[in-house]
Design a protein around this motif. Sequence first.
Motif, PDB file in Angstrom:
ATOM      1  N   GLU A 278      43.497 -42.935  -1.983  1.00 23.28           N
ATOM      2  CA  GLU A 278      44.243 -41.859  -1.340  1.00 23.28           C
ATOM      3  C   GLU A 278      43.325 -40.732  -0.877  1.00 23.28           C
ATOM      4  O   GLU A 278      43.512 -40.188   0.231  1.00 23.28           O
ATOM      5  CB  GLU A 278      45.322 -41.306  -2.268  1.00 23.28           C
ATOM      6  CG  GLU A 278      46.114 -40.171  -1.636  1.00 23.28           C
ATOM      7  CD  GLU A 278      47.274 -39.691  -2.468  1.00 23.28           C
ATOM      8  OE1 GLU A 278      47.727 -38.556  -2.231  1.00 23.28           O
ATOM      9  OE2 GLU A 278      47.747 -40.435  -3.356  1.00 23.28           O
ATOM     10  N   ALA A 279      42.358 -40.352  -1.702  1.00 26.87           N
ATOM     11  CA  ALA A 279      41.468 -39.251  -1.323  1.00 26.87           C
ATOM     12  C   ALA A 279      40.719 -39.578  -0.040  1.00 26.87           C
ATOM     13  O   ALA A 279      40.568 -38.719   0.851  1.00 26.87           O
ATOM     14  CB  ALA A 279      40.491 -38.949  -2.454  1.00 26.87           C
TER      15      ALA A 279
ATOM     16  N   ARG B 100      43.185 -39.407   2.932  1.00 24.07           N
ATOM     17  CA  ARG B 100      43.487 -38.028   3.343  1.00 24.07           C
ATOM     18  C   ARG B 100      42.283 -37.400   4.059  1.00 24.07           C
ATOM     19  O   ARG B 100      42.456 -36.646   5.024  1.00 24.07           O
ATOM     20  CB  ARG B 100      43.916 -37.198   2.137  1.00 24.07           C
ATOM     21  CG  ARG B 100      45.288 -37.598   1.594  1.00 24.07           C
ATOM     22  CD  ARG B 100      45.845 -36.614   0.584  1.00 24.07           C
ATOM     23  NE  ARG B 100      47.168 -37.053   0.140  1.00 24.07           N
ATOM     24  CZ  ARG B 100      48.295 -36.819   0.793  1.00 24.07           C
ATOM     25  NH1 ARG B 100      48.266 -36.115   1.921  1.00 24.07           N
ATOM     26  NH2 ARG B 100      49.446 -37.262   0.344  1.00 24.07           N
TER      27      ARG B 100
ATOM     28  N   GLN C 178      45.910 -32.497   3.148  1.00 24.86           N
ATOM     29  CA  GLN C 178      45.927 -32.452   1.688  1.00 24.86           C
ATOM     30  C   GLN C 178      47.310 -32.104   1.148  1.00 24.86           C
ATOM     31  O   GLN C 178      47.547 -32.210  -0.049  1.00 24.86           O
ATOM     32  CB  GLN C 178      44.899 -31.432   1.183  1.00 24.86           C
ATOM     33  CG  GLN C 178      43.474 -31.709   1.648  1.00 24.86           C
ATOM     34  CD  GLN C 178      43.010 -33.123   1.348  1.00 24.86           C
ATOM     35  OE1 GLN C 178      43.260 -33.653   0.263  1.00 24.86           O
ATOM     36  NE2 GLN C 178      42.330 -33.754   2.307  1.00 24.86           N
TER      37      GLN C 178
END
Length: 316
Positions: free
Chosen positions: A196-197, A200, A217
């Motif tokens: 996910e990081a 994003r 974010q």
Amino acid sequence: MAAPKTRPLDPAKFRDPLVTAKGETRATVALAGLRTLWVNTGTLCNITCRNCYIESSPRNDALAYLSAAELHGFLEEIARDALPVEEVGFTGGEPFLNRDLPAMLRDVLSRGLRALVLTNAMKPMRHHAAALLALRDAFGDRLTLRVSLDHHTPLLHDLERQEGSFAQALEGLDWLAREGFRIHVAGRAAFGGEAEAASRAGFARLFADRGIPVDAQDPVSLMLFPEMDATADVPEITTACWGILGKSPDSLMCASARMVVKRKGAAAPAVLACTLLPYDPQFELGGTLAEAARPVPLNHPHCAKFCVLGGAACSR
């Protein structure tokens, strides 16, 4: 690293709305207060995606176009019964294929409610450019367009949707940004095995490069939805799960939302418990919002994986 394989769903699960396959009491969710009304404008779409949970396509009209007059009746019920609705969300299919959408949006917004439209931002949306600009001028940020962008690269997005759809969606996003609309984006979590990081961060670069005012974010401005596979084995949710998971049933979508659909050939619309289960008859609750205010048994794999364990929600 290869993604872990999921086991096929145990056929004994999700059969009885009251008890699980192990004989335990199935969890239910009461309507704490109707804050979001979802409207399915029809299942027809200008494209066919590989993994569309509602199987939208240029040929699927299983859910017919809802008319402005039909939605008006539900909005009148909200006003008459002083229901705590704050937002009306429009989904499909592609909502902008429904010619009544601008009239429905004006009816919603003129009542002081927020409106949210889920769109692929392709040609059908641009056909309504003049009507959208008029709504923006009249109602400002109470109208939000949430654009589906499965990934921040064209390769994966187009693999899911169709070749060239990434460029067309970005063209629509660029137009919305230039014209000052309130924009959100919906993507897919862990698409292509990406964390996910990293996802994003990739979206953040894309938005910055194109001047698109979306905070990558912020989990509302950029919603990353978990994958849905009704055949994958997931645990059934029992009444004991709330304490075990430290989760409140009030946090689930069906505690605060319902969806209106018009089935092909039906004389009138119906109200469903959930946006994710438009074809399962056990989640059809009645013909009015009052009839649909009863509790919902969590008797489907999506209830477990998407909502309880995935923590997803379709609204803010």
